[in-house]
Design an enzyme around this catalytic site. Structure first.
Site, PDB file in Angstrom:
ATOM      1  N   ARG A  59      79.230  -9.989  80.981  1.00 27.60           N
ATOM      2  CA  ARG A  59      79.941 -10.649  82.080  1.00 27.60           C
ATOM      3  C   ARG A  59      79.584 -12.114  82.253  1.00 27.60           C
ATOM      4  O   ARG A  59      80.453 -12.948  82.480  1.00 27.60           O
ATOM      5  CB  ARG A  59      79.684  -9.932  83.417  1.00 27.60           C
ATOM      6  CG  ARG A  59      80.636  -8.801  83.700  1.00 27.60           C
ATOM      7  CD  ARG A  59      79.928  -7.730  84.476  1.00 27.60           C
ATOM      8  NE  ARG A  59      78.916  -7.146  83.629  1.00 27.60           N
ATOM      9  CZ  ARG A  59      79.112  -6.076  82.863  1.00 27.60           C
ATOM     10  NH1 ARG A  59      80.248  -5.450  82.920  1.00 27.60           N
ATOM     11  NH2 ARG A  59      78.166  -5.615  82.064  1.00 27.60           N
ATOM     12  N   THR A  60      78.297 -12.431  82.200  1.00 30.57           N
ATOM     13  CA  THR A  60      77.913 -13.816  82.502  1.00 30.57           C
ATOM     14  C   THR A  60      78.558 -14.761  81.486  1.00 30.57           C
ATOM     15  O   THR A  60      79.225 -15.729  81.847  1.00 30.57           O
ATOM     16  CB  THR A  60      76.380 -13.959  82.537  1.00 30.57           C
ATOM     17  OG1 THR A  60      75.881 -13.051  83.513  1.00 30.57           O
ATOM     18  CG2 THR A  60      75.968 -15.375  82.911  1.00 30.57           C
ATOM     19  N   LYS A  88      65.014 -20.746  61.814  1.00 30.28           N
ATOM     20  CA  LYS A  88      64.298 -21.607  60.856  1.00 30.28           C
ATOM     21  C   LYS A  88      63.035 -22.186  61.479  1.00 30.28           C
ATOM     22  O   LYS A  88      62.356 -23.008  60.879  1.00 30.28           O
ATOM     23  CB  LYS A  88      65.192 -22.775  60.443  1.00 30.28           C
ATOM     24  CG  LYS A  88      66.459 -22.399  59.733  1.00 30.28           C
ATOM     25  CD  LYS A  88      67.211 -23.688  59.378  1.00 30.28           C
ATOM     26  CE  LYS A  88      68.590 -23.415  58.834  1.00 30.28           C
ATOM     27  NZ  LYS A  88      69.381 -24.654  58.747  1.00 30.28           N
ATOM     28  N   ARG A 109      70.552 -18.355  79.077  1.00 30.92           N
ATOM     29  CA  ARG A 109      69.872 -17.105  79.459  1.00 30.92           C
ATOM     30  C   ARG A 109      68.685 -16.932  78.525  1.00 30.92           C
ATOM     31  O   ARG A 109      68.821 -17.057  77.306  1.00 30.92           O
ATOM     32  CB  ARG A 109      70.810 -15.909  79.349  1.00 30.92           C
ATOM     33  CG  ARG A 109      70.077 -14.586  79.516  1.00 30.92           C
ATOM     34  CD  ARG A 109      70.989 -13.405  79.638  1.00 30.92           C
ATOM     35  NE  ARG A 109      71.680 -13.414  80.919  1.00 30.92           N
ATOM     36  CZ  ARG A 109      72.529 -12.471  81.322  1.00 30.92           C
ATOM     37  NH1 ARG A 109      72.788 -11.445  80.530  1.00 30.92           N
ATOM     38  NH2 ARG A 109      73.104 -12.536  82.495  1.00 30.92           N
ATOM     39  N   HIS A 137      68.703 -15.209  88.826  1.00 29.31           N
ATOM     40  CA  HIS A 137      70.036 -15.277  88.224  1.00 29.31           C
ATOM     41  C   HIS A 137      70.932 -15.822  89.338  1.00 29.31           C
ATOM     42  O   HIS A 137      71.685 -15.075  89.967  1.00 29.31           O
ATOM     43  CB  HIS A 137      70.451 -13.869  87.789  1.00 29.31           C
ATOM     44  CG  HIS A 137      71.676 -13.793  86.940  1.00 29.31           C
ATOM     45  ND1 HIS A 137      72.527 -14.867  86.718  1.00 29.31           N
ATOM     46  CD2 HIS A 137      72.211 -12.747  86.243  1.00 29.31           C
ATOM     47  CE1 HIS A 137      73.514 -14.471  85.931  1.00 29.31           C
ATOM     48  NE2 HIS A 137      73.341 -13.197  85.629  1.00 29.31           N
TER      49      HIS A 137
END
Ligand code: NCD
Length: 312
Positions: A59-60, A88, A109, A137
Site C-alpha cells: 500500500r505505501t 555491490k 522505508r 510511519h
C-alpha cells in the site's frame, strides 16, 4: 485557516506537526477530491518522486505512486534492493544522496529506527518516512486519523482502542503521537509480551488518557468508537515460538462486533494476517479498505503541499 507547514519539509515524525497542520492537510485532502483530473494533473507536472524500500510494501509504495501519477508527477525507485548497487557494497548515505539527485522528493522505508531522520540530513530533497523500524510511519497515521475523522465526523471525545502488536508496530506509535494532540481516550490492548514500549510514550503530554488492557472485555467493547487492529510484526519477533503463542489472539469477527457499539469503526493499516475475519469485510463497520483508498487521496494532498506553498 491554518497555513501550509508541509511545504519543502521532510516528513520524518508525526510529532513535528500540530493539530492545525492536520486540519490543513485533511481540508486539502477533501478539496483535492473535488478537482477535475486535468486540474489535478497540473499540480506535480514535471516533478518526480524517488523511492527506496528496504522492506516489503504494497500500500505505501503503490498509494504514493498512484498519488504522484494522479497529480501529474512521475515516480521512480527501488523496491527490491537486491537489484541495486547496495549489493555491490554502496552505503546507505550514498544511495540516498543518489536518489535525491534524480528526484524532487524522496520516500524511504527502512528497518532501522532513525533511518529517515538520517536520510533527511543527507538528501538534497525533502524526505518522507515510509516506515522506519518499529519507530514511526507518519503518513500512515495521518491517513488513519483522516479516516477516523471521515467516519466519525470528529476526533475529540472519541474512545479509540488500539489492539495487537503494540511493541513493534510502528503505525501504533505514530497514531498515538498524532492522537495525543486531540482530546481522546486511548485504550491499548495487547498481551503483556507485546505491550507498548513505555520509553517511547513517556514524554507524551499527560492530558491524553491512556488505559492498558490485555483483553477485549465486554465492558471495554461497549466503550469503543473505533478499534484499530494491528498485525503481529512477525519479522521483528526474535523468537518464532513466542510468535505462535500469541497469533490469532484477538481476532475481530462477528462475535466481537455483536458485543461492540453498533457503529464501531474497525480500522487496520493492513496487511492483515488473521486479526480480522474476512467474514466481516462487507459490514458497515469494516473501514480498512476505505482507509487504504484514503491513503491515495491523503498522499496526493500531502505531496501537493510538500511540492508547492500554494498547492492549488
Ligand atoms: C504497515 C507498516 O509497514 O508498518 N503497513 C502499511 O504501511 N500499511 C503495517 C504492517 O506492516 O503491519
Amino acid at each position: 485557516m491554518p497555513s501550509n507547514k508541509f511545504f519543502n519539509r521532510s516528513i520524518i515524525s508525526i510529532r513535528d506537526f500540530t493539530i492545525d497542520d492536520f486540519a490543513y492537510l485533511f481540508d486539502l485532502t477533501d478539496k483535492i477530491q473535488s478537482l477535475t483530473s486535468n486540474e489535478r494533473g497540473e499540480i506535480a507536472k514535471g516533478l518526480i518522486l524517488g523511492y527506496i524500500f528496504y522492506e516489503y510494501s504494497t500500500r505505501t509504495r503503490l498509494s504514493f505512486e498512484s498519488a504522484m501519477a494522479s497529480i501529474g508527477g512521475r515516480s521512480l525507485g527501488i523496491s527490491n534492493i537486491d537489484s541495486s548497487s547496495i549489493m555491490k557494497g554502496e552505503s546507505y548515505a550514498d544511495t540516498i544522496k543518489t536518489i535525491s539527485l534524480y528526484s524532487d522528493v524522496v520516500l524511504i522505508r527502512h528497518p532501522s529506527d532513525g533511518s529517515s531522520r538520517y536520510a533527511s540530513e543527507i538528501s538534497d530533497k525533502p524526505v518522507i518516512n515510509g516506515g522506519s523500524g518499529s519507530e514511526e510511519h507518519p503518513t500512515q497515521a495521518m491517513l488513519d486519523i483522516y479516516t477516523i475523522f471521515k467516519e466519525k465526523k470528529r476526533i475529540n471525545g472519541l474512545s479509540i482502542g488500539i489492539v495487537g502488536d503494540l511493541k513493534y508496530g510502528r503505525t501504533v506509535y505514530s497514531l498515538i503521537y498524532g492522537l495525543s494532540t486531540y482530546d481522546v481516550d486511548i485504550h491499548l490492548v495487547s498481551p503483556s509480551v507485546l505491550k507498548i514500549r513505555s520509553e517511547s510514550i513517556d514524554d507524551i503530554p499527560n492530558n491524553i488518557k491512556m488505559f492498558h488492557h490485555t483483553e477485549l472485555t465486554d465492558d471495554l467493547l461497549k466503550k469503543l468508537d473505533v478499534i484499530y487492529v494491528t498485525r503481529i510484526q512477525r519479522e521483528r519477533f526474535p523468537d518464532l515460538q513466542e510468535y505462535k503463542k500469541i497469533q490469532g489472539l484477538y481476532t475481530i469477527d462477528e462475535n466481537i462486533l455483536k458485543r461492540s457499539k453498533p457503529d464501531v469503526a474497525i480500522l487496520h493499516p493492513l496487511p492483515r494476517v488473521d486479526e480480522i475475519s474476512p467474514s466481516i469485510d462487507n459490514t458497515t463497520n469494516a473501514v480498512y479498505f476505505k482507509q487504504a483508498s484514503y491513503g491515495k487521496e491523503l498522499r496526493s494532498a500531502l505531496l501537493s503541499a510538500l511540492l508547492h506553498e500554494n498547492p492549488f
